[in-house]
Design a protein around this motif. Structure first.
Motif, mmCIF file in Angstrom:
data_model
loop_
_atom_site.group_PDB
_atom_site.id
_atom_site.type_symbol
_atom_site.label_atom_id
_atom_site.label_comp_id
_atom_site.label_asym_id
_atom_site.label_seq_id
_atom_site.Cartn_x
_atom_site.Cartn_y
_atom_site.Cartn_z
ATOM 1 N N MET A 1 -10.063 -10.014 -37.763
ATOM 2 C CA MET A 1 -10.465 -9.271 -36.579
ATOM 3 C C MET A 1 -11.650 -9.989 -35.953
ATOM 4 O O MET A 1 -12.602 -10.317 -36.635
ATOM 5 N N SER A 2 -11.581 -10.226 -34.683
ATOM 6 C CA SER A 2 -12.674 -10.850 -33.961
ATOM 7 C C SER A 2 -13.643 -9.774 -33.479
ATOM 8 O O SER A 2 -13.351 -9.054 -32.515
ATOM 9 N N VAL A 3 -14.778 -9.688 -34.137
ATOM 10 C CA VAL A 3 -15.777 -8.691 -33.755
ATOM 11 C C VAL A 3 -16.298 -8.996 -32.360
ATOM 12 O O VAL A 3 -16.434 -8.088 -31.524
ATOM 13 N N SER A 4 -16.548 -10.265 -32.075
ATOM 14 C CA SER A 4 -17.100 -10.603 -30.760
ATOM 15 C C SER A 4 -16.136 -10.225 -29.647
ATOM 16 O O SER A 4 -16.539 -9.662 -28.629
ATOM 17 N N ARG A 5 -14.853 -10.499 -29.837
ATOM 18 C CA ARG A 5 -13.869 -10.158 -28.799
ATOM 19 C C ARG A 5 -13.701 -8.643 -28.704
ATOM 20 O O ARG A 5 -13.483 -8.103 -27.617
ATOM 21 N N SER A 6 -13.791 -7.952 -29.819
ATOM 22 C CA SER A 6 -13.697 -6.493 -29.791
ATOM 23 C C SER A 6 -14.862 -5.898 -29.006
ATOM 24 O O SER A 6 -14.676 -4.986 -28.193
ATOM 25 N N LEU A 7 -16.061 -6.436 -29.227
ATOM 26 C CA LEU A 7 -17.221 -5.943 -28.476
ATOM 27 C C LEU A 7 -17.076 -6.271 -26.994
ATOM 28 O O LEU A 7 -17.418 -5.442 -26.135
ATOM 29 N N LEU A 8 -16.555 -7.460 -26.676
ATOM 30 C CA LEU A 8 -16.299 -7.795 -25.269
ATOM 31 C C LEU A 8 -15.324 -6.788 -24.656
ATOM 32 O O LEU A 8 -15.515 -6.339 -23.517
ATOM 33 N N GLY A 9 -14.289 -6.444 -25.391
ATOM 34 C CA GLY A 9 -13.312 -5.477 -24.898
ATOM 35 C C GLY A 9 -13.938 -4.117 -24.628
ATOM 36 O O GLY A 9 -13.613 -3.454 -23.635
ATOM 37 N N LEU A 10 -14.846 -3.699 -25.498
ATOM 38 C CA LEU A 10 -15.526 -2.426 -25.281
ATOM 39 C C LEU A 10 -16.467 -2.511 -24.086
ATOM 40 O O LEU A 10 -16.573 -1.554 -23.302
ATOM 41 N N LEU A 11 -17.126 -3.648 -23.925
ATOM 42 C CA LEU A 11 -18.014 -3.826 -22.775
ATOM 43 C C LEU A 11 -17.232 -3.954 -21.469
ATOM 44 O O LEU A 11 -17.765 -3.675 -20.391
ATOM 45 N N ASP A 12 -15.987 -4.378 -21.556
ATOM 46 C CA ASP A 12 -15.150 -4.477 -20.363
ATOM 47 C C ASP A 12 -14.909 -3.093 -19.766
ATOM 48 O O ASP A 12 -14.689 -2.958 -18.565
ATOM 49 N N LEU A 13 -14.982 -2.064 -20.595
ATOM 50 C CA LEU A 13 -14.785 -0.692 -20.119
ATOM 51 C C LEU A 13 -16.013 -0.166 -19.389
ATOM 52 O O LEU A 13 -15.892 0.543 -18.396
ATOM 53 N N ALA A 14 -17.203 -0.516 -19.915
ATOM 54 C CA ALA A 14 -18.461 -0.056 -19.315
ATOM 55 C C ALA A 14 -19.621 -0.718 -20.052
ATOM 56 O O ALA A 14 -19.516 -1.005 -21.248
ATOM 57 N N PRO A 15 -20.740 -0.945 -19.348
ATOM 58 C CA PRO A 15 -21.936 -1.453 -20.041
ATOM 59 C C PRO A 15 -22.373 -0.454 -21.115
ATOM 60 O O PRO A 15 -22.211 0.757 -20.955
ATOM 61 N N ARG A 16 -22.913 -0.991 -22.214
ATOM 62 C CA ARG A 16 -23.310 -0.125 -23.332
ATOM 63 C C ARG A 16 -24.498 -0.718 -24.078
ATOM 64 O O ARG A 16 -24.727 -1.916 -24.045
ATOM 65 N N HIS A 17 -25.161 0.146 -24.824
ATOM 66 C CA HIS A 17 -26.209 -0.275 -25.754
ATOM 67 C C HIS A 17 -25.542 -0.703 -27.063
ATOM 68 O O HIS A 17 -24.409 -0.300 -27.357
ATOM 69 N N TYR A 25 -16.921 0.894 -31.937
ATOM 70 C CA TYR A 25 -16.179 -0.038 -32.787
ATOM 71 C C TYR A 25 -15.764 0.656 -34.085
ATOM 72 O O TYR A 25 -14.606 0.587 -34.496
ATOM 73 N N ASP A 26 -16.725 1.313 -34.728
ATOM 74 C CA ASP A 26 -16.434 1.972 -36.005
ATOM 75 C C ASP A 26 -15.373 3.057 -35.853
ATOM 76 O O ASP A 26 -14.495 3.198 -36.705
ATOM 77 N N GLU A 27 -15.423 3.822 -34.766
ATOM 78 C CA GLU A 27 -14.437 4.879 -34.539
ATOM 79 C C GLU A 27 -13.040 4.303 -34.310
ATOM 80 O O GLU A 27 -12.059 4.842 -34.808
ATOM 81 N N LEU A 28 -12.969 3.205 -33.561
ATOM 82 C CA LEU A 28 -11.668 2.645 -33.195
ATOM 83 C C LEU A 28 -11.099 1.665 -34.219
ATOM 84 O O LEU A 28 -9.900 1.645 -34.463
ATOM 85 N N PHE A 29 -11.962 0.829 -34.791
ATOM 86 C CA PHE A 29 -11.471 -0.286 -35.600
ATOM 87 C C PHE A 29 -12.074 -0.372 -36.997
ATOM 88 O O PHE A 29 -11.537 -1.074 -37.839
ATOM 89 N N GLY A 30 -13.166 0.293 -37.242
ATOM 90 C CA GLY A 30 -13.889 0.047 -38.485
ATOM 91 C C GLY A 30 -13.943 1.191 -39.443
ATOM 92 O O GLY A 30 -14.903 1.309 -40.201
#
Length: 179
Positions: A1-17, A25-30
Protein backbone atom coordinates in the motif's frame (compact mmCIF):
# COMPACT_ATOMS: atom_id res chain seq x y z
CA UNK A 1 0.00 0.00 0.00
CA UNK A 2 1.37 3.39 -0.94
CA UNK A 3 0.82 5.62 2.07
CA UNK A 4 1.96 8.70 0.19
CA UNK A 5 -0.47 8.09 -2.68
CA UNK A 6 -3.27 7.32 -0.23
CA UNK A 7 -2.67 10.62 1.55
CA UNK A 8 -2.61 12.41 -1.82
CA UNK A 9 -5.96 10.80 -2.63
CA UNK A 10 -7.43 12.02 0.64
CA UNK A 11 -6.05 15.51 0.04
CA UNK A 12 -7.56 15.45 -3.45
CA UNK A 13 -10.97 15.49 -1.74
CA UNK A 14 -10.20 18.51 0.47
CA UNK A 15 -7.29 20.20 2.28
CA UNK A 16 -6.68 18.63 5.69
CA UNK A 17 -4.49 18.68 8.77
CA UNK A 18 -2.15 15.75 9.44
CA UNK A 19 -4.36 14.58 12.30
CA UNK A 20 -7.41 14.47 10.01
CA UNK A 21 -5.43 12.59 7.35
CA UNK A 22 -4.35 9.96 9.87
CA UNK A 23 -7.90 9.52 11.16
CA UNK A 24 -9.34 9.19 7.64
CA UNK A 25 -6.57 6.82 6.53
CA UNK A 26 -7.04 4.59 9.58
CA UNK A 27 -10.83 4.47 9.11
CA UNK A 28 -10.61 3.63 5.41
CA UNK A 29 -7.41 1.61 5.01
CA UNK A 30 -5.67 1.01 8.31
CA UNK A 31 -8.04 -0.90 10.52
CA UNK A 32 -5.42 -3.65 10.90
CA UNK A 33 -2.36 -1.41 10.62
CA UNK A 34 -3.07 2.17 11.64
CA UNK A 35 -0.53 4.81 10.68
CA UNK A 36 1.73 6.30 13.30
CA UNK A 37 1.58 10.09 13.53
CA UNK A 38 5.30 10.21 12.79
CA UNK A 39 4.73 8.34 9.52
CA UNK A 40 1.99 10.77 8.49
CA UNK A 41 4.13 13.84 9.11
CA UNK A 42 7.26 12.29 7.57
CA UNK A 43 5.23 11.41 4.47
CA UNK A 44 3.71 14.90 4.31
CA UNK A 45 7.20 16.36 4.61
CA UNK A 46 8.39 14.29 1.61
CA UNK A 47 5.30 15.20 -0.40
CA UNK A 48 5.88 18.88 0.42
CA UNK A 49 9.57 18.63 -0.56
CA UNK A 50 8.61 16.95 -3.86
CA UNK A 51 6.03 19.62 -4.67
CA UNK A 52 3.05 17.26 -4.50
CA UNK A 53 1.39 19.08 -1.60
CA UNK A 54 1.55 22.61 -0.25
CA UNK A 55 0.75 24.20 3.09
CA UNK A 56 -2.71 25.68 2.66
CA UNK A 57 -2.87 27.41 6.01
CA UNK A 58 -1.48 27.44 9.52
CA UNK A 59 -3.61 27.48 12.63
CA UNK A 60 -2.05 28.53 15.94
CA UNK A 61 -3.00 26.54 19.00
CA UNK A 62 -1.82 25.61 22.47
CA UNK A 63 0.83 23.31 21.06
CA UNK A 64 2.68 23.50 17.77
CA UNK A 65 1.02 25.30 14.88
CA UNK A 66 -1.33 23.08 12.90
CA UNK A 67 -0.62 23.09 9.19
CA UNK A 68 -3.35 22.35 6.70
CA UNK A 69 -2.10 20.59 3.57
CA UNK A 70 -3.51 20.73 0.06
CA UNK A 71 -2.68 18.72 -3.04
CA UNK A 72 -0.88 20.62 -5.83
CA UNK A 73 -1.39 20.25 -9.57
CA UNK A 74 1.72 18.07 -9.65
CA UNK A 75 0.20 15.97 -6.86
CA UNK A 76 -3.03 15.53 -8.82
CA UNK A 77 -1.03 14.44 -11.88
CA UNK A 78 0.96 11.97 -9.77
CA UNK A 79 -2.20 10.61 -8.15
CA UNK A 80 -3.98 10.19 -11.49
CA UNK A 81 -0.98 8.37 -12.94
CA UNK A 82 -0.82 6.03 -9.94
CA UNK A 83 -4.57 5.31 -10.10
CA UNK A 84 -4.32 4.37 -13.80
CA UNK A 85 -1.28 2.10 -13.31
CA UNK A 86 -2.26 -1.54 -12.70
CA UNK A 87 -0.73 -3.31 -9.72
CA UNK A 88 1.60 -6.18 -10.54
CA UNK A 89 -0.05 -9.41 -9.42
CA UNK A 90 1.87 -11.14 -6.65
CA UNK A 91 3.09 -14.39 -8.15
CA UNK A 92 4.49 -15.99 -5.02
CA UNK A 93 7.00 -17.98 -7.07
CA UNK A 94 9.42 -18.18 -4.17
CA UNK A 95 7.82 -18.16 -0.77
CA UNK A 96 8.79 -19.11 2.74
CA UNK A 97 6.32 -21.97 3.07
CA UNK A 98 7.66 -23.70 -0.05
CA UNK A 99 11.19 -23.27 1.32
CA UNK A 100 10.15 -24.85 4.64
CA UNK A 101 8.60 -27.84 2.85
CA UNK A 102 11.71 -28.45 0.75
CA UNK A 103 14.06 -28.10 3.71
CA UNK A 104 11.90 -30.43 5.82
CA UNK A 105 11.97 -33.07 3.08
CA UNK A 106 15.71 -32.69 2.62
CA UNK A 107 16.39 -33.08 6.34
CA UNK A 108 13.94 -35.99 6.79
CA UNK A 109 11.57 -33.93 8.90
CA UNK A 110 7.80 -34.00 8.52
CA UNK A 111 6.71 -31.77 5.66
CA UNK A 112 3.17 -33.07 6.26
CA UNK A 113 3.28 -31.57 9.74
CA UNK A 114 4.36 -28.20 8.33
CA UNK A 115 1.49 -28.23 5.84
CA UNK A 116 -1.03 -29.33 8.51
CA UNK A 117 0.09 -26.58 10.87
CA UNK A 118 -0.14 -24.01 8.11
CA UNK A 119 -3.58 -25.28 7.10
CA UNK A 120 -4.82 -24.80 10.69
CA UNK A 121 -3.38 -21.28 10.71
CA UNK A 122 -5.09 -20.44 7.42
CA UNK A 123 -8.44 -21.81 8.61
CA UNK A 124 -8.24 -19.82 11.85
CA UNK A 125 -7.49 -16.69 9.86
CA UNK A 126 -10.41 -17.42 7.53
CA UNK A 127 -12.77 -17.84 10.49
CA UNK A 128 -11.67 -14.47 11.90
CA UNK A 129 -12.08 -12.75 8.53
CA UNK A 130 -15.53 -14.31 8.09
CA UNK A 131 -16.60 -12.95 11.51
CA UNK A 132 -15.24 -9.53 10.59
CA UNK A 133 -17.01 -9.65 7.22
CA UNK A 134 -20.35 -10.58 8.79
CA UNK A 135 -20.23 -7.73 11.30
CA UNK A 136 -18.54 -5.17 9.07
CA UNK A 137 -19.69 -2.53 6.67
CA UNK A 138 -19.41 -2.83 2.90
CA UNK A 139 -15.74 -1.74 2.88
CA UNK A 140 -14.91 -4.46 5.44
CA UNK A 141 -16.83 -7.02 3.40
CA UNK A 142 -14.91 -6.16 0.24
CA UNK A 143 -11.46 -6.25 1.84
CA UNK A 144 -12.32 -9.45 3.72
CA UNK A 145 -13.50 -11.08 0.48
CA UNK A 146 -10.14 -10.23 -1.08
CA UNK A 147 -8.22 -11.79 1.79
CA UNK A 148 -10.52 -14.83 1.99
CA UNK A 149 -10.13 -15.60 -1.70
CA UNK A 150 -6.34 -15.46 -1.37
CA UNK A 151 -6.46 -17.76 1.64
CA UNK A 152 -8.69 -20.20 -0.27
CA UNK A 153 -6.12 -20.30 -3.07
CA UNK A 154 -3.40 -20.92 -0.48
CA UNK A 155 -5.41 -23.83 0.95
CA UNK A 156 -5.74 -25.36 -2.51
CA UNK A 157 -1.95 -25.05 -2.87
CA UNK A 158 -1.46 -26.73 0.53
CA UNK A 159 -3.65 -29.67 -0.54
CA UNK A 160 -1.93 -30.00 -3.91
CA UNK A 161 1.51 -29.85 -2.32
CA UNK A 162 0.54 -32.46 0.30
CA UNK A 163 -0.47 -34.79 -2.53
CA UNK A 164 2.94 -34.31 -4.17
CA UNK A 165 5.25 -34.61 -1.14
CA UNK A 166 6.42 -38.13 -2.00
CA UNK A 167 7.27 -37.14 -5.57
CA UNK A 168 9.04 -33.98 -4.43
CA UNK A 169 11.03 -35.92 -1.83
CA UNK A 170 12.01 -38.50 -4.48
CA UNK A 171 13.13 -35.74 -6.83
CA UNK A 172 15.26 -34.11 -4.15
CA UNK A 173 16.91 -37.45 -3.33
CA UNK A 174 17.66 -38.26 -6.99
CA UNK A 175 19.16 -34.84 -7.55
CA UNK A 176 21.45 -35.47 -4.60
CA UNK A 177 20.49 -32.29 -2.81
CA UNK A 178 19.85 -33.99 0.54
CA UNK A 179 22.36 -34.28 3.34
Amino acid sequence: MSVSRSLLGLLDLAPRHGYDLKRSYDELFGSDRPLAYGQVYATLSRLLKNGLVSVDGVQAGEGPDRKRYAITDAGVTDLESWLRTPERPAEYLQNTLYTKVVLALMSHRSADQILDTQRREHLASMRELTRRKESGDLADQIICDHALLHLEADLRWLELTASRLTALGDRLRTEGVEK
